[in-house]
Design a protein around this motif. Structure first.
Motif, PDB file in Angstrom:
ATOM      1  N   LEU A 213       0.829  -1.198   0.000  1.00 32.39           N
ATOM      2  CA  LEU A 213       0.000   0.000   0.000  1.00 32.39           C
ATOM      3  C   LEU A 213       0.871   1.258   0.000  1.00 32.39           C
ATOM      4  CD1 LEU A 213      -2.825   1.258   0.154  1.00 32.39           C
ATOM      5  CD2 LEU A 213      -2.644   1.109   2.648  1.00 32.39           C
ATOM      6  N   LEU A 214       1.920   1.263   0.799  1.00 37.53           N
ATOM      7  CA  LEU A 214       2.834   2.412   0.819  1.00 37.53           C
ATOM      8  C   LEU A 214       3.539   2.584  -0.521  1.00 37.53           C
ATOM      9  CD1 LEU A 214       4.466   2.207   4.372  1.00 37.53           C
ATOM     10  CD2 LEU A 214       2.737   3.812   3.550  1.00 37.53           C
ATOM     11  N   GLN A 215       3.895   1.479  -1.166  1.00 38.03           N
ATOM     12  CA  GLN A 215       4.532   1.561  -2.480  1.00 38.03           C
ATOM     13  C   GLN A 215       3.586   2.150  -3.524  1.00 38.03           C
ATOM     14  OE1 GLN A 215       5.786  -2.459  -3.162  1.00 38.03           O
ATOM     15  NE2 GLN A 215       7.712  -2.210  -2.029  1.00 38.03           N
ATOM     16  N   VAL A 216       2.334   1.753  -3.476  1.00 37.04           N
ATOM     17  CA  VAL A 216       1.340   2.289  -4.418  1.00 37.04           C
ATOM     18  C   VAL A 216       1.141   3.785  -4.174  1.00 37.04           C
ATOM     19  CG1 VAL A 216      -1.116   2.235  -5.046  1.00 37.04           C
ATOM     20  CG2 VAL A 216       0.169   0.104  -4.797  1.00 37.04           C
ATOM     21  N   ILE A 217       1.080   4.188  -2.921  1.00 33.97           N
ATOM     22  CA  ILE A 217       0.913   5.605  -2.590  1.00 33.97           C
ATOM     23  C   ILE A 217       2.119   6.409  -3.074  1.00 33.97           C
ATOM     24  CG2 ILE A 217       0.782   7.248  -0.680  1.00 33.97           C
ATOM     25  CD1 ILE A 217      -0.925   5.147   0.804  1.00 33.97           C
TER      26      ILE A 217
ATOM     27  N   LEU B 135       4.609  10.146  -7.059  1.00 33.04           N
ATOM     28  CA  LEU B 135       5.648  10.468  -8.038  1.00 33.04           C
ATOM     29  C   LEU B 135       5.072  10.713  -9.427  1.00 33.04           C
ATOM     30  CD1 LEU B 135       8.509   8.022  -6.995  1.00 33.04           C
ATOM     31  CD2 LEU B 135       8.437  10.509  -6.729  1.00 33.04           C
ATOM     32  N   VAL B 136       4.112   9.903  -9.830  1.00 28.40           N
ATOM     33  CA  VAL B 136       3.487  10.085 -11.139  1.00 28.40           C
ATOM     34  C   VAL B 136       2.729  11.409 -11.174  1.00 28.40           C
ATOM     35  CG1 VAL B 136       1.701   9.190 -12.702  1.00 28.40           C
ATOM     36  CG2 VAL B 136       3.383   7.644 -11.689  1.00 28.40           C
ATOM     37  N   THR B 137       2.026  11.736 -10.101  1.00 31.65           N
ATOM     38  CA  THR B 137       1.298  12.999 -10.036  1.00 31.65           C
ATOM     39  C   THR B 137       2.244  14.184 -10.100  1.00 31.65           C
ATOM     40  OG1 THR B 137      -0.424  11.939  -8.716  1.00 31.65           O
ATOM     41  CG2 THR B 137      -0.350  14.343  -8.683  1.00 31.65           C
ATOM     42  N   LEU B 138       3.344  14.115  -9.383  1.00 29.40           N
ATOM     43  CA  LEU B 138       4.341  15.188  -9.416  1.00 29.40           C
ATOM     44  C   LEU B 138       4.924  15.335 -10.818  1.00 29.40           C
ATOM     45  CD1 LEU B 138       6.049  17.280  -7.882  1.00 29.40           C
ATOM     46  CD2 LEU B 138       7.671  15.439  -7.406  1.00 29.40           C
ATOM     47  N   GLY B 139       5.239  14.234 -11.448  1.00 25.55           N
ATOM     48  CA  GLY B 139       5.764  14.275 -12.810  1.00 25.55           C
ATOM     49  C   GLY B 139       4.784  14.903 -13.790  1.00 25.55           C
ATOM     50  N   LEU B 140       3.514  14.545 -13.685  1.00 21.48           N
ATOM     51  CA  LEU B 140       2.507  15.122 -14.565  1.00 21.48           C
ATOM     52  C   LEU B 140       2.325  16.611 -14.315  1.00 21.48           C
ATOM     53  CD1 LEU B 140      -0.238  12.340 -14.657  1.00 21.48           C
ATOM     54  CD2 LEU B 140       1.270  13.065 -16.511  1.00 21.48           C
ATOM     55  N   ALA B 141       2.370  17.016 -13.051  1.00 20.18           N
ATOM     56  CA  ALA B 141       2.240  18.442 -12.728  1.00 20.18           C
ATOM     57  C   ALA B 141       3.403  19.231 -13.315  1.00 20.18           C
ATOM     58  CB  ALA B 141       2.167  18.628 -11.220  1.00 20.18           C
ATOM     59  N   LEU B 142       4.619  18.715 -13.200  1.00 20.06           N
ATOM     60  CA  LEU B 142       5.774  19.403 -13.778  1.00 20.06           C
ATOM     61  C   LEU B 142       5.683  19.461 -15.300  1.00 20.06           C
ATOM     62  CD1 LEU B 142       8.631  17.994 -11.525  1.00 20.06           C
ATOM     63  CD2 LEU B 142       7.630  20.284 -11.472  1.00 20.06           C
ATOM     64  N   LEU B 143       5.187  18.396 -15.910  1.00 21.68           N
ATOM     65  CA  LEU B 143       5.008  18.371 -17.352  1.00 21.68           C
ATOM     66  C   LEU B 143       3.995  19.422 -17.803  1.00 21.68           C
ATOM     67  CD1 LEU B 143       5.657  16.904 -20.048  1.00 21.68           C
ATOM     68  CD2 LEU B 143       3.689  15.451 -19.547  1.00 21.68           C
ATOM     69  N   VAL B 144       2.896  19.546 -17.080  1.00 28.80           N
ATOM     70  CA  VAL B 144       1.871  20.539 -17.429  1.00 28.80           C
ATOM     71  C   VAL B 144       2.432  21.951 -17.297  1.00 28.80           C
ATOM     72  CG1 VAL B 144      -0.324  21.535 -16.663  1.00 28.80           C
ATOM     73  CG2 VAL B 144      -0.104  19.063 -16.945  1.00 28.80           C
ATOM     74  N   VAL B 145       3.195  22.210 -16.244  1.00 27.25           N
ATOM     75  CA  VAL B 145       3.791  23.540 -16.059  1.00 27.25           C
ATOM     76  C   VAL B 145       4.745  23.844 -17.209  1.00 27.25           C
ATOM     77  CG1 VAL B 145       5.370  24.862 -14.594  1.00 27.25           C
ATOM     78  CG2 VAL B 145       3.482  23.605 -13.573  1.00 27.25           C
ATOM     79  N   ARG B 146       5.548  22.869 -17.592  1.00 26.63           N
ATOM     80  CA  ARG B 146       6.503  23.068 -18.689  1.00 26.63           C
ATOM     81  C   ARG B 146       5.785  23.310 -20.010  1.00 26.63           C
ATOM     82  NH1 ARG B 146      10.786  25.113 -20.624  1.00 26.63           N
ATOM     83  NH2 ARG B 146      11.810  23.886 -22.207  1.00 26.63           N
ATOM     84  N   LEU B 147       4.758  22.526 -20.299  1.00 26.17           N
ATOM     85  CA  LEU B 147       4.003  22.711 -21.533  1.00 26.17           C
ATOM     86  C   LEU B 147       3.313  24.070 -21.570  1.00 26.17           C
ATOM     87  CD1 LEU B 147       2.425  19.185 -22.116  1.00 26.17           C
ATOM     88  CD2 LEU B 147       4.249  20.283 -23.416  1.00 26.17           C
TER      89      LEU B 147
END
Length: 61
Positions: free
Chosen positions: A6-10, A15-27
């Motif tokens: 459960l901790l690994q999934v969280i 990490l995926v959410t952070l990566g997507l947020a950084l991608l959106v800011v860059r775009l």
């Protein structure tokens, strides 16, 4: 699913959410730069409430 999994999934989700947020800011920055290069300055004025300048009456001294 045990506690460790459960901790690994969280952590993976965070990490995926952070990566997507950084991608959106860059775009967004790339798109804004592209628009600034393509559009004339009159289309880049900030939108908002427009106020008329106060008229000043001529002074008769």
């Amino acid at each position: 699913m045990n506690f460790t999994q459960l901790l690994q999934v969280i952590a993976l989700t965070a990490l995926v959410t952070l990566g997507l947020a950084l991608l959106v800011v860059r775009l967004r920055a790339v798109l804004r730069g592209w628009l600034h290069r393509r559009l004339s300055p009159r289309y880049l004025k900030p939108l908002g409430v427009r106020h008329r300048a106060a008229r000043q009456e001529p002074r008769n001294d």
